[in-house]
Design a protein around this motif. Structure first.
Motif, PDB file in Angstrom:
ATOM      1  N   PHE A 188      10.862   2.212  -9.057  1.00 43.60           N
ATOM      2  CA  PHE A 188      11.741   1.985  -8.157  1.00 43.60           C
ATOM      3  C   PHE A 188      11.469   0.944  -6.426  1.00 43.60           C
ATOM      4  N   GLU A 189      10.274   1.717  -5.867  1.00 42.60           N
ATOM      5  CA  GLU A 189       9.993   0.851  -4.972  1.00 42.60           C
ATOM      6  C   GLU A 189       9.143  -0.281  -4.927  1.00 42.60           C
ATOM      7  N   THR A 190       8.440  -0.315  -6.014  1.00 46.41           N
ATOM      8  CA  THR A 190       8.256  -2.278  -6.591  1.00 46.41           C
ATOM      9  C   THR A 190       9.037  -3.162  -6.951  1.00 46.41           C
ATOM     10  N   GLN A 191      10.319  -2.425  -7.171  1.00 51.79           N
ATOM     11  CA  GLN A 191      11.960  -3.404  -7.922  1.00 51.79           C
ATOM     12  C   GLN A 191      11.979  -3.363  -5.707  1.00 51.79           C
ATOM     13  N   MET A 192      11.772  -2.179  -5.620  1.00 54.33           N
ATOM     14  CA  MET A 192      12.584  -2.865  -3.875  1.00 54.33           C
ATOM     15  C   MET A 192      11.372  -3.766  -2.972  1.00 54.33           C
ATOM     16  N   LEU A 193      10.778  -3.233  -3.662  1.00 52.45           N
ATOM     17  CA  LEU A 193       9.793  -4.486  -3.174  1.00 52.45           C
ATOM     18  C   LEU A 193       9.906  -6.134  -3.334  1.00 52.45           C
ATOM     19  N   PRO A 198       1.481  -1.936  -0.396  1.00 48.52           N
ATOM     20  CA  PRO A 198       0.428   0.209  -0.221  1.00 48.52           C
ATOM     21  C   PRO A 198       1.244   1.380   0.237  1.00 48.52           C
ATOM     22  N   THR A 199       2.225   1.071   0.263  1.00 52.53           N
ATOM     23  CA  THR A 199       2.759   1.957   0.608  1.00 52.53           C
ATOM     24  C   THR A 199       3.014   2.809  -1.067  1.00 52.53           C
ATOM     25  N   ILE A 200       3.903   1.787  -2.168  1.00 51.93           N
ATOM     26  CA  ILE A 200       4.317   1.783  -3.101  1.00 51.93           C
ATOM     27  C   ILE A 200       3.673   2.558  -3.800  1.00 51.93           C
ATOM     28  N   GLY A 201       4.617   4.450  -3.832  1.00 56.40           N
ATOM     29  CA  GLY A 201       4.355   5.248  -4.771  1.00 56.40           C
ATOM     30  C   GLY A 201       5.066   6.619  -3.919  1.00 56.40           C
ATOM     31  N   SER A 202       4.857   6.126  -2.215  1.00 52.54           N
ATOM     32  CA  SER A 202       5.181   7.443  -1.802  1.00 52.54           C
ATOM     33  C   SER A 202       6.035   8.203  -2.779  1.00 52.54           C
ATOM     34  N   ALA A 203       5.856   8.929  -1.780  1.00 51.95           N
ATOM     35  CA  ALA A 203       7.210  10.383  -2.430  1.00 51.95           C
ATOM     36  C   ALA A 203       8.153  10.179  -1.569  1.00 51.95           C
ATOM     37  N   SER A 204       9.261  10.701  -2.707  1.00 51.29           N
ATOM     38  CA  SER A 204      10.719  10.239  -1.352  1.00 51.29           C
ATOM     39  C   SER A 204      12.297  11.413  -2.202  1.00 51.29           C
ATOM     40  N   SER A 205      12.783  12.204  -0.943  1.00 55.29           N
ATOM     41  CA  SER A 205      13.043  13.171  -1.521  1.00 55.29           C
ATOM     42  C   SER A 205      14.500  12.160  -2.550  1.00 55.29           C
ATOM     43  N   ILE A 206      15.090  11.103  -1.737  1.00 60.91           N
ATOM     44  CA  ILE A 206      16.021  11.120  -2.337  1.00 60.91           C
ATOM     45  C   ILE A 206      16.244   9.847  -4.134  1.00 60.91           C
ATOM     46  N   LEU A 207      14.458   9.620  -4.053  1.00 59.62           N
ATOM     47  CA  LEU A 207      13.896   9.430  -5.245  1.00 59.62           C
ATOM     48  C   LEU A 207      13.634  10.605  -6.523  1.00 59.62           C
ATOM     49  N   ASP A 208      13.012  11.404  -6.188  1.00 63.66           N
ATOM     50  CA  ASP A 208      12.764  12.402  -6.661  1.00 63.66           C
ATOM     51  C   ASP A 208      13.496  13.307  -6.805  1.00 63.66           C
ATOM     52  N   ARG A 209      14.634  13.826  -6.272  1.00 67.89           N
ATOM     53  CA  ARG A 209      15.825  14.653  -6.477  1.00 67.89           C
ATOM     54  C   ARG A 209      17.345  14.518  -6.668  1.00 67.89           C
ATOM     55  N   GLY A 210      17.227  12.967  -6.825  1.00 64.91           N
ATOM     56  CA  GLY A 210      18.409  12.340  -6.956  1.00 64.91           C
ATOM     57  C   GLY A 210      18.918  11.103  -8.002  1.00 64.91           C
ATOM     58  N   PHE A 211      17.719  10.019  -7.558  1.00 67.83           N
ATOM     59  CA  PHE A 211      17.743   8.739  -8.385  1.00 67.83           C
ATOM     60  C   PHE A 211      17.397   9.155  -9.598  1.00 67.83           C
ATOM     61  N   TRP A 212      15.592   9.541  -9.695  1.00 66.76           N
ATOM     62  CA  TRP A 212      15.441   9.734 -11.066  1.00 66.76           C
ATOM     63  C   TRP A 212      15.157  11.362 -12.046  1.00 66.76           C
ATOM     64  N   PRO A 213      16.087  12.022 -11.219  1.00 67.16           N
ATOM     65  CA  PRO A 213      17.042  13.004 -12.604  1.00 67.16           C
ATOM     66  C   PRO A 213      18.358  12.348 -12.445  1.00 67.16           C
ATOM     67  N   PRO A 262       8.856  12.023 -12.272  1.00 64.79           N
ATOM     68  CA  PRO A 262       9.320  11.255 -10.492  1.00 64.79           C
ATOM     69  C   PRO A 262       8.449  10.783  -9.682  1.00 64.79           C
ATOM     70  N   SER A 263       6.786  10.698  -9.963  1.00 67.22           N
ATOM     71  CA  SER A 263       5.738   9.832  -9.639  1.00 67.22           C
ATOM     72  C   SER A 263       5.880   8.534 -10.343  1.00 67.22           C
ATOM     73  N   GLY A 264       6.121   8.471 -11.233  1.00 69.33           N
ATOM     74  CA  GLY A 264       5.429   6.997 -12.054  1.00 69.33           C
ATOM     75  C   GLY A 264       7.150   6.519 -11.593  1.00 69.33           C
ATOM     76  N   THR A 309       9.145  12.052   8.624  1.00 63.93           N
ATOM     77  CA  THR A 309       9.724  13.614   8.194  1.00 63.93           C
ATOM     78  C   THR A 309      10.024  13.923   7.174  1.00 63.93           C
ATOM     79  N   ILE A 310      11.224  13.371   6.804  1.00 59.75           N
ATOM     80  CA  ILE A 310      11.601  13.595   5.447  1.00 59.75           C
ATOM     81  C   ILE A 310      11.265  12.360   4.202  1.00 59.75           C
ATOM     82  N   GLU A 311      10.311  11.241   4.592  1.00 53.21           N
ATOM     83  CA  GLU A 311      10.422   9.900   3.721  1.00 53.21           C
ATOM     84  C   GLU A 311       8.642   9.662   4.044  1.00 53.21           C
ATOM     85  N   SER A 312       7.564  10.152   2.839  1.00 51.65           N
ATOM     86  CA  SER A 312       6.753   9.163   2.793  1.00 51.65           C
ATOM     87  C   SER A 312       6.368   7.728   2.760  1.00 51.65           C
TER      88      SER A 312
END
Length: 394
Positions: A82-87, A23-38, A75-77, A131-134
């Motif tokens: 990414f989170e599906t991959q890690m699950l 249920p948490t897959i797709g949650s916002a993540s600073s490292i994914l949004d501002r790091g790995f994705w770009p 970024p949301s996709g 407070t830093i990762e959803s």
């Protein structure tokens, strides 16, 4: 433990993990949004990972970061992929624990239980939210990949599969460099050391060759880590944080290398001492375990604990490196009770992270409490190695 019982345990625990994390897959993540994705987008656009994008990890981490960008848009996709991959990696680790850990039903069940409780404790699903990762920490990073490869290598070594454990350890090192420090532990008593070393070298050589053929080089990744400051969450920073909290010692927070770092009188010395202690203690531990013929699982757990506790960089996900290995080595023992306390306190730390920039008391004391628990865990896994006449078992 029978194969039927193992499959039942696998099914039950897999359902628990899917129920907790899916249920948490797709949650916002600073490292994914501002790091790995770009970073992945720039690499797919043709930029060189190390020379132009400043990718900080070894080459086999690139597929883990790039693959989600190939099957997603925006970024949301990317976060969802990414989170599906890690699950899926998490479920593979559950399968490894259920099907490959040798021994009794109790040993397998305890390993699965410790791993599951630790992962959920630091996920924000049951305890405080971060407070830093959803989303769950384990799904927003790829640290479960090297952890799983290390555990697989250790289990392959127990099964006397020289080439297999060598290849797995080499692959783990090519994903995140720290597993290389376990090579001496695993080579001790190995019947075919040359075969294991050649197998370990293959993924490293292949990864290096791909980068070189790509026209890239690794210099930026090496300098990135060698020049990092004292991270705010480390044991070395803790006395300075406490002194600031109690006496107003003038500590400040700086940012760099994607982390919050400590700027204070004595921070440079604390960093130097942390590096020296890490190197000295790891070498001493490897030597002592070599002459005492300590079981590889016990030694690997202790070595990783030293690195996590004393290194000048300690991000919350580093605890995932040792979790599955310690789960197998110690089961429901007091060692893992201390480790699980570290995971609970790490989640509290993540909950209080909103106070990091102002060095709020809630943040400082949660850092101090977590690091005190880490010291307790370190003592519990290291001291018994040196007790005369004691036979350590896994």
């Amino acid at each position: 433990m029978s194969r039927r019982d193992r499959l039942i345990a696998l099914a039950i625990v897999a359902v628990i993990h899917i129920a907790a994390f899916a249920p948490t897959i797709g949650s916002a993540s600073s490292i994914l949004d501002r790091g790995f994705w770009p970073q992945s987008e720039r690499i797919l656009d043709g930029q060189l990972p190390y020379r132009e994008v400043n990718f900080e990890y070894p080459p086999l981490a690139l597929p883990l970061v790039i693959a989600p960008a190939l099957v997603s848009d925006g970024p949301s996709g990317y976060e969802y992929a990414f989170e599906t991959q890690m699950l899926l990696v998490d479920l593979a680790l559950v399968a490894l624990l259920a099907l490959a850990v040798p021994g009794s039903t109790r040993r397998v069940v305890e390993a699965l239980g410790v791993y599951t409780v630790g992962l959920i404790a630091v996920s924000g699903v049951v305890l405080w939210d971060s407070t830093i990762e959803s989303g769950p920490l384990a799904l927003a990073r790829f640290d479960l990949v090297p952890a799983g490869l290390i555990l697989a290598a250790l289990l392959a070594r127990e099964a006397k599969r020289s080439a297999l454990w060598g290849a797995l350890l080499g692959a783990a090192t090519a994903v995140k460099a720290f597993p290389a420090v376990l090579a001496p532990s695993m080579l001790r008593g190995e019947r075919a050391p040359l075969r294991a070393l050649v197998a370990a070298a293959i993924p490293l050589v292949v990864a290096a060759a791909i980068v070189i053929v790509w026209g890239d080089e690794f210099g930026s990744a090496i300098s990135y880590h060698s020049n990092r400051d004292l991270q705010i969450e480390t044991l070395g920073a803790t006395p300075l944080l406490v002194a600031h909290q109690l006496f107003g010692a003038g500590a400040q927070v700086t940012t760099g290398a994607g982390a919050f770092n400590l700027s204070a009188s004595g921070a440079g010395a604390a960093r130097t001492i942390s590096i020296a202690l890490t190197i000295a203690l790891v070498l001493f531990l490897i030597y002592e375990c070599w002459i005492r013929r300590t079981p590889a699982l016990i030694e690997a757990t202790a070595v990783l604990a030293v690195i996590i506790v004393f290194a000048p960089v300690l991000s919350p996900q580093f605890l995932l490196w040792v979790l599955p290995i310690s789960a197998v080595a110690y089961g429901a023992g007091r060692e893992n009770a201390a480790l699980l306390a570290c995971f609970v306190l790490t989640e509290l730390l993540l909950h209080n992270y909103i106070g990091v920039e102002t060095l709020d008391s809630g943040f400082v004391w949660s850092v101090a409490a977590r690091n005190a628990a880490l010291l307790v865990y370190l003592v519990l896994v290291v001291i018994p190695i040196f007790k005369p006449g004691r036979t350590l078992k896994t």
